[in-house]
Design a protein around this motif. Structure first.
Motif, PDB file in Angstrom:
ATOM      1  N   VAL A 118      54.839  55.933 -12.589  1.00 14.37           N
ATOM      2  CA  VAL A 118      53.506  56.542 -12.669  1.00 14.37           C
ATOM      3  C   VAL A 118      53.083  56.623 -14.133  1.00 14.37           C
ATOM      4  O   VAL A 118      53.912  56.455 -15.028  1.00 14.37           O
ATOM      5  CB  VAL A 118      53.517  57.985 -12.097  1.00 14.37           C
ATOM      6  CG1 VAL A 118      53.838  57.975 -10.611  1.00 14.37           C
ATOM      7  CG2 VAL A 118      54.507  58.869 -12.851  1.00 14.37           C
ATOM      8  N   GLN A 119      51.805  56.898 -14.356  1.00  8.78           N
ATOM      9  CA  GLN A 119      51.385  57.226 -15.722  1.00  8.78           C
ATOM     10  C   GLN A 119      51.540  58.737 -15.893  1.00  8.78           C
ATOM     11  O   GLN A 119      51.056  59.525 -15.071  1.00  8.78           O
ATOM     12  CB  GLN A 119      49.931  56.803 -16.001  1.00  8.78           C
ATOM     13  CG  GLN A 119      49.576  57.045 -17.472  1.00  8.78           C
ATOM     14  CD  GLN A 119      48.141  56.706 -17.850  1.00  8.78           C
ATOM     15  OE1 GLN A 119      47.280  56.473 -17.012  1.00  8.78           O
ATOM     16  NE2 GLN A 119      47.901  56.671 -19.156  1.00  8.78           N
ATOM     17  N   LEU A 120      52.216  59.101 -16.959  1.00  3.52           N
ATOM     18  CA  LEU A 120      52.552  60.497 -17.231  1.00  3.52           C
ATOM     19  C   LEU A 120      51.334  61.437 -17.143  1.00  3.52           C
ATOM     20  O   LEU A 120      50.311  61.188 -17.762  1.00  3.52           O
ATOM     21  CB  LEU A 120      53.153  60.585 -18.641  1.00  3.52           C
ATOM     22  CG  LEU A 120      53.415  61.966 -19.211  1.00  3.52           C
ATOM     23  CD1 LEU A 120      54.508  62.681 -18.434  1.00  3.52           C
ATOM     24  CD2 LEU A 120      53.785  61.868 -20.691  1.00  3.52           C
ATOM     25  N   GLY A 121      51.485  62.493 -16.373  1.00  2.82           N
ATOM     26  CA  GLY A 121      50.470  63.546 -16.325  1.00  2.82           C
ATOM     27  C   GLY A 121      49.277  63.237 -15.444  1.00  2.82           C
ATOM     28  O   GLY A 121      48.330  64.017 -15.390  1.00  2.82           O
ATOM     29  N   THR A 122      49.320  62.120 -14.727  1.00  6.65           N
ATOM     30  CA  THR A 122      48.185  61.761 -13.872  1.00  6.65           C
ATOM     31  C   THR A 122      48.387  62.308 -12.460  1.00  6.65           C
ATOM     32  O   THR A 122      49.470  62.778 -12.109  1.00  6.65           O
ATOM     33  CB  THR A 122      48.035  60.228 -13.776  1.00  6.65           C
ATOM     34  OG1 THR A 122      49.243  59.694 -13.217  1.00  6.65           O
ATOM     35  CG2 THR A 122      47.793  59.608 -15.139  1.00  6.65           C
ATOM     36  N   THR A 123      47.370  62.177 -11.652  1.00  5.66           N
ATOM     37  CA  THR A 123      47.498  62.633 -10.263  1.00  5.66           C
ATOM     38  C   THR A 123      48.511  61.765  -9.508  1.00  5.66           C
ATOM     39  O   THR A 123      49.174  62.252  -8.597  1.00  5.66           O
ATOM     40  CB  THR A 123      46.129  62.634  -9.555  1.00  5.66           C
ATOM     41  OG1 THR A 123      45.475  61.397  -9.805  1.00  5.66           O
ATOM     42  CG2 THR A 123      45.268  63.767 -10.055  1.00  5.66           C
ATOM     43  N   GLY A 124      48.659  60.508  -9.898  1.00  7.48           N
ATOM     44  CA  GLY A 124      49.697  59.657  -9.301  1.00  7.48           C
ATOM     45  C   GLY A 124      51.071  60.259  -9.548  1.00  7.48           C
ATOM     46  O   GLY A 124      51.944  60.271  -8.664  1.00  7.48           O
TER      47      GLY A 124
ATOM     48  N   GLU B 295      47.119  59.722 -25.919  1.00  5.05           N
ATOM     49  CA  GLU B 295      47.878  59.730 -24.661  1.00  5.05           C
ATOM     50  C   GLU B 295      47.073  60.511 -23.625  1.00  5.05           C
ATOM     51  O   GLU B 295      46.370  61.474 -23.969  1.00  5.05           O
ATOM     52  CB  GLU B 295      49.244  60.406 -24.848  1.00  5.05           C
ATOM     53  CG  GLU B 295      50.138  59.791 -25.899  1.00  5.05           C
ATOM     54  CD  GLU B 295      50.545  58.355 -25.602  1.00  5.05           C
ATOM     55  OE1 GLU B 295      50.230  57.835 -24.509  1.00  5.05           O
ATOM     56  OE2 GLU B 295      51.169  57.741 -26.483  1.00  5.05           O
ATOM     57  N   PHE B 296      47.221  60.136 -22.360  1.00  5.13           N
ATOM     58  CA  PHE B 296      46.442  60.811 -21.324  1.00  5.13           C
ATOM     59  C   PHE B 296      46.718  62.315 -21.311  1.00  5.13           C
ATOM     60  O   PHE B 296      45.790  63.117 -21.196  1.00  5.13           O
ATOM     61  CB  PHE B 296      46.730  60.202 -19.951  1.00  5.13           C
ATOM     62  CG  PHE B 296      45.895  60.813 -18.860  1.00  5.13           C
ATOM     63  CD1 PHE B 296      44.540  60.523 -18.758  1.00  5.13           C
ATOM     64  CD2 PHE B 296      46.445  61.712 -17.958  1.00  5.13           C
ATOM     65  CE1 PHE B 296      43.747  61.109 -17.783  1.00  5.13           C
ATOM     66  CE2 PHE B 296      45.662  62.303 -16.969  1.00  5.13           C
ATOM     67  CZ  PHE B 296      44.313  61.990 -16.880  1.00  5.13           C
ATOM     68  N   ASP B 297      47.972  62.696 -21.478  1.00  5.53           N
ATOM     69  CA  ASP B 297      48.283  64.134 -21.388  1.00  5.53           C
ATOM     70  C   ASP B 297      47.928  64.902 -22.659  1.00  5.53           C
ATOM     71  O   ASP B 297      48.178  66.094 -22.750  1.00  5.53           O
ATOM     72  CB  ASP B 297      49.737  64.362 -20.950  1.00  5.53           C
ATOM     73  CG  ASP B 297      50.744  63.894 -21.976  1.00  5.53           C
ATOM     74  OD1 ASP B 297      50.369  63.100 -22.869  1.00  5.53           O
ATOM     75  OD2 ASP B 297      51.905  64.330 -21.900  1.00  5.53           O
TER      76      ASP B 297
ATOM     77  N   THR C 184      41.582  60.514  -1.646  1.00  3.62           N
ATOM     78  CA  THR C 184      40.358  60.236  -2.398  1.00  3.62           C
ATOM     79  C   THR C 184      40.163  61.335  -3.436  1.00  3.62           C
ATOM     80  O   THR C 184      40.383  62.507  -3.147  1.00  3.62           O
ATOM     81  CB  THR C 184      39.148  60.156  -1.455  1.00  3.62           C
ATOM     82  OG1 THR C 184      39.404  59.113  -0.522  1.00  3.62           O
ATOM     83  CG2 THR C 184      37.873  59.835  -2.211  1.00  3.62           C
ATOM     84  N   GLU C 185      39.791  60.930  -4.618  1.00  7.02           N
ATOM     85  CA  GLU C 185      39.630  61.882  -5.713  1.00  7.02           C
ATOM     86  C   GLU C 185      38.241  61.732  -6.332  1.00  7.02           C
ATOM     87  O   GLU C 185      37.609  60.699  -6.168  1.00  7.02           O
ATOM     88  CB  GLU C 185      40.660  61.596  -6.809  1.00  7.02           C
ATOM     89  CG  GLU C 185      42.087  61.581  -6.310  1.00  7.02           C
ATOM     90  CD  GLU C 185      43.107  61.308  -7.398  1.00  7.02           C
ATOM     91  OE1 GLU C 185      44.203  61.844  -7.285  1.00  7.02           O
ATOM     92  OE2 GLU C 185      42.797  60.562  -8.345  1.00  7.02           O
ATOM     93  N   ALA C 186      37.824  62.751  -7.062  1.00 12.65           N
ATOM     94  CA  ALA C 186      36.550  62.677  -7.778  1.00 12.65           C
ATOM     95  C   ALA C 186      36.826  62.669  -9.276  1.00 12.65           C
ATOM     96  O   ALA C 186      37.649  63.441  -9.765  1.00 12.65           O
ATOM     97  CB  ALA C 186      35.692  63.879  -7.415  1.00 12.65           C
TER      98      ALA C 186
HETATM   99  N1  ARG Z   1      42.688  59.780 -12.154  1.00 15.04           N
HETATM  100  C1  ARG Z   1      43.997  60.022 -12.641  1.00 15.04           C
HETATM  101  C2  ARG Z   1      44.105  61.413 -13.174  1.00 15.04           C
HETATM  102  O1  ARG Z   1      43.159  62.066 -13.438  1.00 15.04           O
HETATM  103  C3  ARG Z   1      44.428  59.038 -13.703  1.00 15.04           C
HETATM  104  C4  ARG Z   1      43.565  58.968 -14.905  1.00 15.04           C
HETATM  105  C5  ARG Z   1      44.184  58.153 -16.024  1.00 15.04           C
HETATM  106  N2  ARG Z   1      43.189  57.871 -16.998  1.00 15.04           N
HETATM  107  C6  ARG Z   1      43.385  57.143 -18.121  1.00 15.04           C
HETATM  108  N3  ARG Z   1      42.363  56.933 -18.897  1.00 15.04           N
HETATM  109  N4  ARG Z   1      44.561  56.692 -18.426  1.00 15.04           N
HETATM  110  O2  ARG Z   1      45.169  61.905 -13.354  1.00 15.04           O
END
Ligand code: ARG
Length: 281
Positions: free
Chosen positions: A174-180, A110-112, A239-241
């Motif tokens: 949103v996707q959990l724990g992301t910048t979104g 999972e991303f988080d 914009t993000e890096a």
């Molecule tokens: N750039 C966003 C962030 O850092 C989303 C990254 C999601 N990455 C992924 N592999 N699901 O929060």
């Protein structure tokens, strides 16, 4: 100013997520998270056998394994092609591993879970289209950025939402724990639906369960192309890096990866990998 907000909101979002037990939203439709995917490109030999490679390899942890933690539902950066994880991040990580005389192993989670995996030593690095944020910098180190991205809004084609100002009072996926996730939690009166995968949020949007999705621009394009009746709004959030995350005490590896990234940038390797997956409009 925005960065500070990001920092605070990330914490809030993660805490809320943990309490809400958002993991339960996982669907079984796709390959299970936590699987290890062998990737086809790790067959390279450590350069130790050759005269030329000897010096380089003896300086590095020759023959060691470089474990990359990722969340492989984020095309074109990392995604499944059959049972293989491919994408920009995987190819770049392979190129880095090769420079270090190491073999890359990709772990999907999972991303988080990525930052905890890096911090517990379960993985050496997090490579997941991960945005450098102040809040994350309190927990991990980041290498030099290897690319930039933007957050965008996805809506249904006929939607009245034309930009972020129209998002207040709406339900945002949103996707959990992301910048979104962090940006969404910043929007007044909006209710946030956190999903383990970006595509799950997009599916919820397709069925009208939610009003919008906030997510990174390139995955947004992929998701929208695979769904019906959705569009990406022109207005970009920020914009993000993207950079590689490492444990804070792993300065030696940080230096090595930064040196490898410098070389791979200078010789055009990284741009070549990006161009392979993202065609300019
Ligand atoms: N750039 C966003 C962030 O850092 C989303 C990254 C999601 N990455 C992924 N592999 N699901 O929060």
């Amino acid at each position: 100013m925005k960065k500070k907000v990001v920092g605070i909101m990330l914490c809030a979002a993660m805490t809320a997520a943990m309490m809400a037990g958002c993991g339960s939203k996982e669907t079984a439709a796709e390959a299970p998270a936590e699987t290890e995917a062998a990737n086809g490109e790790t067959e390279e030999e450590a350069p130790a056998d050759t005269e030329e490679g000897e010096k380089e390899a003896s300086e590095e942890s020759a023959g060691g394994t470089l474990i990359m933690a990722t969340n492989a539902y984020f095309e074109p950066y990392e995604y499944y092609e059959g049972d293989q994880i491919v994408g920009i991040d995987v190819e770049m990580a392979n190129a880095v591993a090769e420079k270090l005389g190491m073999e890359l192993k990709v772990e999907d989670m999972e991303f988080d879970s990525i930052i905890p995996a890096v911090n517990s030593g379960k993985a050496d690095m997090g490579v997941a289209g991960m945005t450098v944020t102040e809040d994350r910098l309190a927990n991990v180190s980041f290498t030099k950025p290897y690319t930039t991205a933007t957050q965008v809004i996805i809506v249904q084609e006929g939607s009245e939402i034309a930009g972020k100002d129209d998002l207040s009072g709406k339900t945002i996926g949103v996707q959990l724990g992301t910048t979104g996730d962090i940006f969404a939690s910043d929007i007044e009166n909006a209710s946030i639906e956190q999903y383990n995968k970006g595509m799950d949020a997009v599916q919820a949007l397709t069925t009208g369960k939610i009003d919008a999705v906030i997510i990174d621009n390139e995955p947004a394009k992929q998701f929208v192309s695979k769904a019906e009746g959705l569009k990406i709004l022109e207005e970009e959030f920020v914009t993000e890096a993207y950079a590689i995350a490492l444990a804070k005490d792993n300065e030696e590896l940080l230096e090595k990866i930064n040196a490898a990234l410098d070389e791979l940038t200078a010789d055009g390797t990284i741009q070549g990998i990006i161009d392979k997956y993202i065609t300019a409009e």
